[in-house]
Design a protein around this motif. Sequence first.
Motif, PDB file in Angstrom:
ATOM      1  N   ARG A 126       2.805   0.239   9.165  1.00 20.96           N
ATOM      2  CA  ARG A 126       1.522   0.140   9.324  1.00 20.96           C
ATOM      3  C   ARG A 126       1.164   0.565  10.978  1.00 20.96           C
ATOM      4  O   ARG A 126       0.151   0.888  11.479  1.00 20.96           O
ATOM      5  CB  ARG A 126       1.154  -1.558   9.298  1.00 20.96           C
ATOM      6  CG  ARG A 126      -0.274  -1.755   9.309  1.00 20.96           C
ATOM      7  CD  ARG A 126      -0.797  -3.134   8.927  1.00 20.96           C
ATOM      8  NE  ARG A 126      -0.274  -3.612   7.566  1.00 20.96           N
ATOM      9  CZ  ARG A 126       0.697  -4.633   7.634  1.00 20.96           C
ATOM     10  NH1 ARG A 126       0.622  -5.559   8.633  1.00 20.96           N
ATOM     11  NH2 ARG A 126       1.044  -4.985   6.318  1.00 20.96           N
ATOM     12  N   HIS A 127       2.236   0.045  11.914  1.00 26.65           N
ATOM     13  CA  HIS A 127       1.870   0.112  13.336  1.00 26.65           C
ATOM     14  C   HIS A 127       2.434   1.423  13.714  1.00 26.65           C
ATOM     15  O   HIS A 127       1.855   2.129  14.674  1.00 26.65           O
ATOM     16  CB  HIS A 127       2.581  -0.802  14.194  1.00 26.65           C
ATOM     17  CG  HIS A 127       1.686  -2.303  13.890  1.00 26.65           C
ATOM     18  ND1 HIS A 127       0.550  -2.549  14.095  1.00 26.65           N
ATOM     19  CD2 HIS A 127       2.137  -3.297  13.006  1.00 26.65           C
ATOM     20  CE1 HIS A 127       0.245  -3.782  13.864  1.00 26.65           C
ATOM     21  NE2 HIS A 127       1.099  -4.380  13.073  1.00 26.65           N
ATOM     22  N   ASP A 173       0.714  -1.148  -0.014  1.00 28.57           N
ATOM     23  CA  ASP A 173      -0.126  -0.168   0.152  1.00 28.57           C
ATOM     24  C   ASP A 173       0.807   1.169  -0.046  1.00 28.57           C
ATOM     25  O   ASP A 173       1.665   1.372   0.951  1.00 28.57           O
ATOM     26  CB  ASP A 173      -1.026   0.091   1.246  1.00 28.57           C
ATOM     27  CG  ASP A 173      -1.978   1.038   1.049  1.00 28.57           C
ATOM     28  OD1 ASP A 173      -1.824   1.841   0.144  1.00 28.57           O
ATOM     29  OD2 ASP A 173      -2.973   1.079   2.098  1.00 28.57           O
ATOM     30  N   LEU A 183       1.112   3.341   3.246  1.00 28.08           N
ATOM     31  CA  LEU A 183       2.083   2.884   4.317  1.00 28.08           C
ATOM     32  C   LEU A 183       3.338   3.297   4.102  1.00 28.08           C
ATOM     33  O   LEU A 183       4.195   3.776   5.177  1.00 28.08           O
ATOM     34  CB  LEU A 183       2.022   1.219   4.432  1.00 28.08           C
ATOM     35  CG  LEU A 183       0.598   0.855   5.083  1.00 28.08           C
ATOM     36  CD1 LEU A 183       0.501  -0.567   5.058  1.00 28.08           C
ATOM     37  CD2 LEU A 183       0.249   1.508   6.252  1.00 28.08           C
ATOM     38  N   ARG A 197       7.049  -2.274   5.884  1.00 22.75           N
ATOM     39  CA  ARG A 197       5.800  -2.281   5.549  1.00 22.75           C
ATOM     40  C   ARG A 197       4.868  -2.369   6.907  1.00 22.75           C
ATOM     41  O   ARG A 197       4.140  -1.791   7.294  1.00 22.75           O
ATOM     42  CB  ARG A 197       5.154  -3.074   4.437  1.00 22.75           C
ATOM     43  CG  ARG A 197       5.484  -2.671   3.112  1.00 22.75           C
ATOM     44  CD  ARG A 197       4.863  -3.386   2.058  1.00 22.75           C
ATOM     45  NE  ARG A 197       3.536  -3.927   2.426  1.00 22.75           N
ATOM     46  CZ  ARG A 197       2.982  -4.937   1.912  1.00 22.75           C
ATOM     47  NH1 ARG A 197       3.816  -5.787   1.119  1.00 22.75           N
ATOM     48  NH2 ARG A 197       1.922  -5.384   2.002  1.00 22.75           N
TER      49      ARG A 197
END
Length: 146
Positions: free
Chosen positions: A131-132, A19, A22, A127
């Motif tokens: 994301r986090h 994505d 991200l 990634r």
Amino acid sequence: MAPVRANVRAFFREAFFGDERLLPRGRTRFAVVAAALSFALAASYLALARHHTFHGHTFDLAFYTRMAWGAAHFDGWNPIVNASAYGLHLVWINHVLGPIGAVFGTVPTLLVAQALALGLSALPLARIGARHLWPAGALVAAAAIL
């Protein structure tokens, strides 16, 4: 043939970058990719230097070396385990690495492929970190694996 190439490109684009939100194009992605490739280059150099100098010329990946050599010479039998190489794991990548090893040497090819795989593992982990923890997490995750 063109749709196959497009599908392969799409697969690798998703596998490594996923994505765009991200890990967007820019400094963070450049830093992660540069770190991954720098690590792969340094690890390749160190592995090859160790193999050509300090190493006792017994190879710790001899099992895979034999399978890659067999793939390059159309020999599917692995005498190390006395079985067909096609019943063992990771045999299909040897059809790619075997012919490359026939040109550059099987052991150096496997050492460079191993270092490249480890270095590129930073991309999917970046990634996950992004994301986090957003973009800073990408750098933390890449640094953690490297």
